[in-house]
Enzyme design. Sequence first.
Site, PDB file in Angstrom:
ATOM      1  N   TRP A 102       3.313  -3.904  10.969  1.00 59.48           N
ATOM      2  CA  TRP A 102       3.823  -2.554  10.713  1.00 59.48           C
ATOM      3  C   TRP A 102       3.359  -1.580  11.779  1.00 59.48           C
ATOM      4  O   TRP A 102       4.115  -0.687  12.186  1.00 59.48           O
ATOM      5  CB  TRP A 102       3.408  -2.103   9.308  1.00 59.48           C
ATOM      6  CG  TRP A 102       3.886  -3.079   8.279  1.00 59.48           C
ATOM      7  CD1 TRP A 102       3.130  -3.895   7.491  1.00 59.48           C
ATOM      8  CD2 TRP A 102       5.251  -3.397   7.966  1.00 59.48           C
ATOM      9  NE1 TRP A 102       3.929  -4.686   6.714  1.00 59.48           N
ATOM     10  CE2 TRP A 102       5.224  -4.415   6.975  1.00 59.48           C
ATOM     11  CE3 TRP A 102       6.481  -2.923   8.434  1.00 59.48           C
ATOM     12  CZ2 TRP A 102       6.395  -4.958   6.443  1.00 59.48           C
ATOM     13  CZ3 TRP A 102       7.644  -3.470   7.906  1.00 59.48           C
ATOM     14  CH2 TRP A 102       7.593  -4.470   6.921  1.00 59.48           C
ATOM     15  N   ASP A 170      -0.399   5.212   8.078  1.00 59.18           N
ATOM     16  CA  ASP A 170       0.551   4.562   7.173  1.00 59.18           C
ATOM     17  C   ASP A 170      -0.288   3.921   6.070  1.00 59.18           C
ATOM     18  O   ASP A 170      -0.981   2.943   6.304  1.00 59.18           O
ATOM     19  CB  ASP A 170       1.351   3.519   7.950  1.00 59.18           C
ATOM     20  CG  ASP A 170       2.268   2.676   7.059  1.00 59.18           C
ATOM     21  OD1 ASP A 170       2.315   2.915   5.835  1.00 59.18           O
ATOM     22  OD2 ASP A 170       2.917   1.761   7.597  1.00 59.18           O
ATOM     23  N   LYS A 194       4.545  -0.276  -3.768  1.00 57.57           N
ATOM     24  CA  LYS A 194       3.365  -1.129  -3.899  1.00 57.57           C
ATOM     25  C   LYS A 194       2.405  -0.560  -4.948  1.00 57.57           C
ATOM     26  O   LYS A 194       2.142  -1.187  -5.956  1.00 57.57           O
ATOM     27  CB  LYS A 194       2.698  -1.297  -2.537  1.00 57.57           C
ATOM     28  CG  LYS A 194       3.652  -1.916  -1.504  1.00 57.57           C
ATOM     29  CD  LYS A 194       3.048  -2.014  -0.124  1.00 57.57           C
ATOM     30  CE  LYS A 194       4.081  -2.415   0.916  1.00 57.57           C
ATOM     31  NZ  LYS A 194       4.660  -3.743   0.722  1.00 57.57           N
TER      32      LYS A 194
END
Length: 359
Positions: A102, A170, A194
């Site tokens: 990511w 992030d 999540k």
Amino acid sequence: MERTTNFNAGPAALPLDVLQKAQKEFVNFNDTGMSVMELSHRSTEYDAVHQKAKSLLKELMDIPDDYDILFLQGGASLQFSMLPMNFLTPEQTAHFIVTGAWSEKALAEAKLFGNTSVTATSADSNHNHIPEADLSGIKDGAYLHITSNNTIFGTQWKEFPNSTIPLVADMSSDILSRKIDVKTFDVIYGGAQKNLGPSGVTVVIMKKSWLENENANVPKMLKYSTHTKADSLYNTPPTFAIYMLSLVLEWLAENGGVEAAERRNQEKADVLYGTIDASGGFYAGHAAKDSRSHMNVTFTLRDSSLTKKFVEEAKAAKMTGLGGHRSVGGCRASIYNAVSLADCEKLAQFMRKFQQENE
């Protein structure tokens, strides 16, 4: 009906209490005679949901008044480009600590808008640790970007870097799983699917002063100021996802808040890592011990040919989502806030039994 234990990396497990409350309110929300999905986003009934979600997030994370809370769409992946589009000029440099897929994607997007620098990376070890970064030479820059937890590789920052330039994180996969000091960061962002709720809404927490440097030549929908001025209601927001987010936040508050969640997550991780470490090498963790994630437990089996059997037998035992990512192989158990200690103990017991039967 027996519920399946959900170890998926995302979309991930949601608290059963939240699902049941949503089920109860699904057809008739607050005596409106409509589902929350049918409410106008301009209605007073929906506004109460919207403000409740913001208020609970501010309370749970202790977000200071000089930060904006935004509910956007496009996932964390849109933030990879939206941030540099607004805040990285061609003459500036955005710095990255690359710890997985990511952060690599965030770096690739930033390269489209200005100069980038990789301050540290764990790529040479297949991202099995959080690398040390020498930030002494970074005196200026647009921002330093990190990914706080790495779902694919199972690593997590334990202490955040002491950055002299704006710090951007992030936090898609570990937001609200542990206590953090929001003031350390200029921007925190994360997809909801999540720890926060269902897919479809992205939370952005941004220091208000950042907007002073916003690029004026950006399409209106991609400017943060558009959404701050409209309280995330410039266009129709993902109303049902925000409603579910508010229920998850309410559940977290009722169950001891972030501090209690952090204790539970430590206990859950200890159960699984303890099982791996006690297996005599039958199971091997991918992440270095000082970088182990409390959200995503990644491990391989001594005999890789047993991996498919492990996943299939676990599924037959009503445990799903245990297949590892192709970048690592093996298995992965994602143990976000909604996954209970009992769920992790069930998996640990299965792991011990599987080892006994297949050694």
